[in-house]
Design a protein around this motif. Structure first.
Motif, PDB file in Angstrom:
ATOM      1  N   GLN A  30      55.418 -23.916  -3.221  1.00  0.00           N
ATOM      2  CA  GLN A  30      55.665 -23.120  -4.420  1.00  0.00           C
ATOM      3  C   GLN A  30      54.537 -23.286  -5.437  1.00  0.00           C
ATOM      4  O   GLN A  30      54.116 -22.315  -6.073  1.00  0.00           O
ATOM      5  N   THR A  31      54.042 -24.504  -5.577  1.00  0.00           N
ATOM      6  CA  THR A  31      52.955 -24.750  -6.521  1.00  0.00           C
ATOM      7  C   THR A  31      51.691 -24.016  -6.108  1.00  0.00           C
ATOM      8  O   THR A  31      51.027 -23.371  -6.931  1.00  0.00           O
ATOM      9  N   ALA A  86      52.060 -20.249  -6.561  1.00  0.00           N
ATOM     10  CA  ALA A  86      51.994 -19.892  -7.979  1.00  0.00           C
ATOM     11  C   ALA A  86      50.553 -19.915  -8.477  1.00  0.00           C
ATOM     12  O   ALA A  86      50.110 -19.018  -9.194  1.00  0.00           O
ATOM     13  N   ARG A  87      49.805 -20.939  -8.087  1.00  0.00           N
ATOM     14  CA  ARG A  87      48.408 -21.031  -8.520  1.00  0.00           C
ATOM     15  C   ARG A  87      47.566 -19.911  -7.929  1.00  0.00           C
ATOM     16  O   ARG A  87      46.701 -19.350  -8.607  1.00  0.00           O
ATOM     17  N   SER A 103      48.636 -16.935  -7.016  1.00  0.00           N
ATOM     18  CA  SER A 103      49.011 -15.702  -7.695  1.00  0.00           C
ATOM     19  C   SER A 103      48.346 -15.603  -9.054  1.00  0.00           C
ATOM     20  O   SER A 103      47.830 -14.549  -9.447  1.00  0.00           O
ATOM     21  N   LEU A 104      48.337 -16.709  -9.780  1.00  0.00           N
ATOM     22  CA  LEU A 104      47.716 -16.737 -11.101  1.00  0.00           C
ATOM     23  C   LEU A 104      46.220 -16.472 -11.007  1.00  0.00           C
ATOM     24  O   LEU A 104      45.653 -15.710 -11.797  1.00  0.00           O
ATOM     25  N   MET A 123      53.151 -17.298 -16.339  1.00  0.00           N
ATOM     26  CA  MET A 123      52.839 -18.159 -15.210  1.00  0.00           C
ATOM     27  C   MET A 123      51.862 -19.256 -15.631  1.00  0.00           C
ATOM     28  O   MET A 123      51.976 -20.418 -15.221  1.00  0.00           O
ATOM     29  N   TYR A 180      53.716 -21.940 -17.387  1.00  0.00           N
ATOM     30  CA  TYR A 180      54.442 -22.779 -16.436  1.00  0.00           C
ATOM     31  C   TYR A 180      53.510 -23.782 -15.769  1.00  0.00           C
ATOM     32  O   TYR A 180      53.809 -24.977 -15.677  1.00  0.00           O
ATOM     33  N   MET A 181      52.344 -23.287 -15.317  1.00  0.00           N
ATOM     34  CA  MET A 181      51.419 -24.174 -14.641  1.00  0.00           C
ATOM     35  C   MET A 181      50.826 -25.201 -15.604  1.00  0.00           C
ATOM     36  O   MET A 181      50.522 -26.324 -15.219  1.00  0.00           O
TER      37      MET A 181
END
Length: 238
Positions: A116-117, A120-121, A123-124, A180, A183-184
């Motif tokens: 998931q991490t 997410a990274r 995607s960002l 996002m 969040y990160m």
């Protein structure tokens, strides 16, 4: 639904990983060796790859090297699964582009959190490299080129403000990138990571201001002659 490719020659580990990921709604494809995994990666373009290091034939390092050398697969997040925790092994993997290491044996939550991490990274990062002003610039250019050819529309007086409202709303969508990033930033474990996501947030905020300022320049282009083109761009209701 994100697609995860598992490359693992040990049957029980491969099946356990597949079950864990499918339980949390990931789509999963599996390969029993490096050669098969490499082919599946190129054919399926997964969102992330979990790969064992020690495998017959192509080992994990060779698989990663092949993927990084191919523009179509070069940016896929890649996590090594390994029973080895030697510093030299870690360095070797990172030098050729590994995103993370997970040491066997592992806990299910550890695998899920790592995936998931990294997703997410990724995607960002992808969003931060796509200027949101591109659509506005393209629209302006096309309007100017076709201005003399477009037919007059009596609708423009009624829909002018609707167009601007729809365009403004569309240009605010990058707020998801900012969320996002926040969040990160909260998940950051060191100053380097915090600085990285602070920089992304600053870039996105500056980009938003720039794009919203460009809306004013569109007012001069929102003429009756441009109505047909705006419909082609689906900025107007039919």
């Amino acid at each position: 639904m994100s697609l995860i490719l598992i490359i693992e020659d040990e049957t029980q580990i491969r099946l356990n990983l597949q079950e864990i990921l499918e339980l949390v709604d990931f789509s999963v494809v599996t390969a029993v060796n490096g050669a098969m995994g490499l082919q599946l990666a190129k054919n399926n373009n997964p969102d992330l790859i979990l790969c064992d290091i020690m495998m017959p034939g192509l080992d994990g390092y060779e698989v990663l090297q092949e993927l990084r050398n191919d523009p179509k697969t070069a940016n896929i997040p890649f996590i090594f699964l390994t029973a080895k925790a030697d510093r030299n092994d870690l360095r070797q993997g990172m030098e050729i582009g590994a995103d993370d290491y997970i040491t066997k044996p592992f806990e299910p939550f550890e695998i899920i959190q790592a995936i998931q991490t990294r997703l997410a990274r990724y995607s960002l990062t992808q969003q931060s490299h796509q200027p949101e002003s591109h659509k506005v610039e393209k629209l302006q250019q096309q309007m100017k080129i076709n201005q003399s050819k477009l037919q007059n529309s009596q609708q423009l007086a009624q829909i002018r403000e609707n167009i601007l409202e729809q365009l403004s709303q569309e240009l605010r969508n990058p707020l998801s990138t900012i969320n996002m990033g926040i969040y990160m930033l909260k998940e950051s474990k060191n100053d380097q990571e915090r600085d990285k996501y602070l920089s992304i947030l600053q870039q996105e905020c500056a980009k938003e201001i720039e794009i919203l300022n460009e809306v004013d320049s569109l007012r001069a282009l929102l003429t009756a002659e441009n109505t047909k083109l705006l419909k082609n761009y689906k900025l107007l209701d039919s």
